[in-house]
Design an enzyme around this catalytic site. Structure first.
Site, PDB file in Angstrom:
ATOM      1  N   GLU A 157      -0.392   1.384  12.617  1.00 26.26           N
ATOM      2  CA  GLU A 157      -1.398   1.333  11.543  1.00 26.26           C
ATOM      3  C   GLU A 157      -2.711   1.913  12.053  1.00 26.26           C
ATOM      4  O   GLU A 157      -3.255   1.492  13.059  1.00 26.26           O
ATOM      5  CB  GLU A 157      -1.581  -0.119  11.058  1.00 26.26           C
ATOM      6  CG  GLU A 157      -2.745  -0.340  10.106  1.00 26.26           C
ATOM      7  CD  GLU A 157      -2.748   0.592   8.899  1.00 26.26           C
ATOM      8  OE1 GLU A 157      -1.726   0.675   8.203  1.00 26.26           O
ATOM      9  OE2 GLU A 157      -3.786   1.256   8.652  1.00 26.26           O
ATOM     10  N   ASP A 180      -2.020  11.836   5.983  1.00 30.54           N
ATOM     11  CA  ASP A 180      -1.553  12.152   7.346  1.00 30.54           C
ATOM     12  C   ASP A 180      -0.034  12.349   7.412  1.00 30.54           C
ATOM     13  O   ASP A 180       0.449  13.279   8.051  1.00 30.54           O
ATOM     14  CB  ASP A 180      -1.921  11.030   8.330  1.00 30.54           C
ATOM     15  CG  ASP A 180      -3.405  10.743   8.373  1.00 30.54           C
ATOM     16  OD1 ASP A 180      -4.151  11.329   7.564  1.00 30.54           O
ATOM     17  OD2 ASP A 180      -3.818   9.925   9.209  1.00 30.54           O
ATOM     18  N   ARG A 187      -2.922   6.054 -18.142  1.00 33.54           N
ATOM     19  CA  ARG A 187      -4.178   6.166 -17.413  1.00 33.54           C
ATOM     20  C   ARG A 187      -4.775   7.572 -17.491  1.00 33.54           C
ATOM     21  O   ARG A 187      -5.977   7.741 -17.617  1.00 33.54           O
ATOM     22  CB  ARG A 187      -3.941   5.837 -15.945  1.00 33.54           C
ATOM     23  CG  ARG A 187      -3.642   4.396 -15.736  1.00 33.54           C
ATOM     24  CD  ARG A 187      -3.169   4.141 -14.338  1.00 33.54           C
ATOM     25  NE  ARG A 187      -3.053   2.724 -14.118  1.00 33.54           N
ATOM     26  CZ  ARG A 187      -2.603   2.191 -12.992  1.00 33.54           C
ATOM     27  NH1 ARG A 187      -2.225   2.958 -12.006  1.00 33.54           N
ATOM     28  NH2 ARG A 187      -2.549   0.893 -12.857  1.00 33.54           N
ATOM     29  N   ALA A 247       4.003   1.259  -9.026  1.00 39.01           N
ATOM     30  CA  ALA A 247       3.930   1.587  -7.592  1.00 39.01           C
ATOM     31  C   ALA A 247       4.424   0.441  -6.726  1.00 39.01           C
ATOM     32  O   ALA A 247       5.097   0.663  -5.721  1.00 39.01           O
ATOM     33  CB  ALA A 247       2.504   1.959  -7.190  1.00 39.01           C
TER      34      ALA A 247
HETATM   35  P1  ADP Z   1       2.115   2.322   0.185  1.00 37.25           P
HETATM   36  O1  ADP Z   1       1.688   1.747  -1.110  1.00 37.25           O
HETATM   37  O2  ADP Z   1       2.945   3.527   0.036  1.00 37.25           O
HETATM   38  O3  ADP Z   1       2.649   1.296   1.108  1.00 37.25           O
HETATM   39  P2  ADP Z   1      -0.517   2.010   1.293  1.00 37.25           P
HETATM   40  O4  ADP Z   1      -1.711   2.785   0.929  1.00 37.25           O
HETATM   41  O5  ADP Z   1      -0.435   0.603   0.819  1.00 37.25           O
HETATM   42  O6  ADP Z   1       0.763   2.857   0.854  1.00 37.25           O
HETATM   43  O7  ADP Z   1      -0.365   1.936   2.888  1.00 37.25           O
HETATM   44  C1  ADP Z   1      -0.440   3.050   3.716  1.00 37.25           C
HETATM   45  C2  ADP Z   1      -0.915   2.591   5.099  1.00 37.25           C
HETATM   46  O8  ADP Z   1      -0.735   3.637   6.039  1.00 37.25           O
HETATM   47  C3  ADP Z   1      -2.384   2.208   5.131  1.00 37.25           C
HETATM   48  O9  ADP Z   1      -2.527   0.947   5.711  1.00 37.25           O
HETATM   49  C4  ADP Z   1      -3.012   3.328   5.974  1.00 37.25           C
HETATM   50  O10 ADP Z   1      -4.158   2.900   6.682  1.00 37.25           O
HETATM   51  C5  ADP Z   1      -1.865   3.704   6.902  1.00 37.25           C
HETATM   52  N1  ADP Z   1      -1.951   5.041   7.502  1.00 37.25           N
HETATM   53  C6  ADP Z   1      -2.392   6.196   6.951  1.00 37.25           C
HETATM   54  N2  ADP Z   1      -2.319   7.214   7.819  1.00 37.25           N
HETATM   55  C7  ADP Z   1      -1.807   6.725   8.971  1.00 37.25           C
HETATM   56  C8  ADP Z   1      -1.499   7.268  10.262  1.00 37.25           C
HETATM   57  N3  ADP Z   1      -1.727   8.556  10.573  1.00 37.25           N
HETATM   58  N4  ADP Z   1      -0.996   6.439  11.210  1.00 37.25           N
HETATM   59  C9  ADP Z   1      -0.786   5.131  10.943  1.00 37.25           C
HETATM   60  N5  ADP Z   1      -1.076   4.558   9.762  1.00 37.25           N
HETATM   61  C10 ADP Z   1      -1.566   5.333   8.776  1.00 37.25           C
END
Ligand code: ADP
Length: 457
Positions: free
Chosen positions: A35, A223, A283, A438
């Site tokens: 994370e 990312d 939306r 979602a």
């Molecule tokens: P989903 O609803 O698809 O689960 P979220 O937005 O709830 O998506 O969660 C995506 C998570 O991934 C976030 O906690 C974000 O901070 C994390 N994240 C984004 N880019 C990276 C990365 N390069 N490495 C690790 N974690 C990441």
């Protein structure tokens, strides 16, 4: 530092935590979740957490007729038939099971009520405790902890490691350590969308520039999409970027006071005191309608009974206080007093309210054909008006996956060892994701990814 794992998950949002838990339950001994931020949850945490599930227990209790097919059609139609019907089918067929899994295995508490989200044919959206994603993330983290899944915080993944034609690991960097995570069974990308990355937004859709605020947390910068693209992944629907209609004009945050609308009360009016759109429309439609009003703002008008019925004042006390303090919300005893606060044409607003009450009495909205039961306004007040603007909320585009959550390459074949789930994926919601779809999506495909990463090796 080198770490050997069975499964590595990128992102500790809803999809990532679900996938990690499911991988563990399917035999993975060592599962690591990387994370980027100092906390888990991503956009899931700051969402309302509502979950669309056809044939759910609240519908049963209320006698609401629904089916997987009606949900399937709603998702497809809500996205202008741009979603992949095979993926939509998987989502629609497994949504209820996912909700029950969250309730019964993860111990997520759902409230004894539902919301009616725009674009759905019937009321089918379950509401977690306190109507936020906090409940889901808290309980998923507790389960992950119980199962011995390790979350590496402040450790952004930077690169996928490929050996021949197979993804075998992930490079990641914390403030102090350069990591190489080996993933024996595979890598699951669950890093969310790219709503907070203005450059990336504009690369795919020039209209979504920096004049539009975003509801997303700052880590949501695409990312995972960029990393997967580098190893040959196919991207879909990147130009479809959704704005949420009722957000904070100062910060862009999604305003939960707007849920009065989804609980069946309130109307949206413009500066002239006139309605301009069906309040339970999609939306994107409401957002576009707001953009074309004077000042590109909307005002949500409601009465005390509607606020009470929605529970927002009680669930989102902090937000309500913030809105009052920043003059984005007013409570007044007369329509005129409320309208004057924002310089809205009071006479017109009074007429609009009378007309709407007439529609409610006759059971039909002759102007916008609003779906569901119309709730009339109590002319004795008190009344509330909230000022709001649309902000970037969800990116529909992303990695192309198949029904087994395998990431697909440019030739239409699965990339070995690579899976994805959640907002990072594309081609499910088409041009426009319906509210509460979602959370169902991340749960259903998170589970599929976690299961398949273990089964196909
Ligand atoms: P989903 O609803 O698809 O689960 P979220 O937005 O709830 O998506 O969660 C995506 C998570 O991934 C976030 O906690 C974000 O901070 C994390 N994240 C984004 N880019 C990276 C990365 N390069 N490495 C690790 N974690 C990441």
């Amino acid at each position: 530092e080198t770490v050997n794992e069975d499964v590595v998950v990128i992102g500790a949002g809803g999809a990532g935590l679900v996938a990690a838990i499911e991988a563990k339950l399917n035999g993975a001994k060592n599962v690591a979740v990387l994370e980027k931020m100092a906390f888990a949850g991503g956009n899931t945490l700051i969402s309302g957490g509502e979950y669309a599930a056809p044939n759910n227990w609240i519908q049963e209790k209320k006698g609401i007729q629904d089916s997987k097919d009606i949900f399937y059609n709603d998702i497809l139609k809500g996205g202008d038939n741009e979603g992949d019907p095979k993926l939509v089918r998987v989502l629609a067929d497994n949504a209820l099971d996912g909700a029950k899994w969250l309730r019964d295995y993860i111990d997520v508490t759902f409230e004894d009520r539902q919301l009616f989200f725009g674009g759905h044919s019937v009321e089918r959206s379950l509401v977690p405790k306190d109507a936020t994603g906090v409940e889901m993330i808290k309980k998923l983290l507790a389960k992950a902890d119980e199962l011995g899944i390790k979350v590496y915080y402040e450790t952004p993944a930077t690169e996928l490691i490929v050996d021949k034609d197979r993804v075998v690991g992930v490079k990641a960097e914390s403030a102090t350590t350069d990591y190489t995570f080996n993933a024996k069974n595979g890598v699951i990308i669950a890093s969310g969308g790219f709503g907070s990355n203005v450059q990336m937004r504009m690369k795919y859709n020039k209209d979504i520039d920096d004049s539009i605020l975003s509801t997303n947390t700052v880590g949501i910068t695409g990312d995972g999409i960029v990393m997967a693209e580098k190893v040959g992944a196919k991207l879909e629907d990147m130009q479809f970027i959704q704005t949420y209609p009722t957000c904070d004009p100062i910060s862009g945050a999604l305003l939960y006071f707007g849920d009065v609308r989804l609980a069946g009360g309130s109307i949206l009016v413009n500066q002239e005191g006139k309605r301009f759109v069906e309040e339970l429309q999609r939306r994107d439609v409401i957002s576009m309608a707001i953009k074309s009003q004077p000042g590109s703002v909307a005002y949500q008008f409601c009465d005390q009974a509607q606020v009470d019925n929605s529970g927002v004042a009680e669930h989102h006390k902090g937000e309500v206080e913030y809105l009052f303090n920043n003059k984005l919300l007013v409570k007044a005893n007369t329509i005129k007093e409320a309208a004057d606060f924002f310089g809205i044409d009071a006479k017109e607003l009074e007429k609009t309210v009378d007309k709407y009450n007439e529609y409610a009495k006759n059971g039909k909205d002759l102007e916008f054909n609003k779906r569901g039961k119309l709730t009339p306004f109590d002319k004795n007040g008190p009344f509330y008006i909230m000022k709001a603007v649309p902000a970037v909320h969800h990116t529909m585009g992303g990695l192309k996956i198949d029904e087994n959550a395998r990431v697909i390459n440019q030739n239409g074949e699965p990339i070995k060892g690579l899976y994805a789930a959640g907002e990072v994926t594309g081609d499910i919601h088409g041009t426009n994701r319906l509210g509460s779809d979602a959370i169902a999506d991340i749960t259903v495909f998170g589970k599929i990814a976690g299961k398949n990463v273990m089964q196909e090796n």
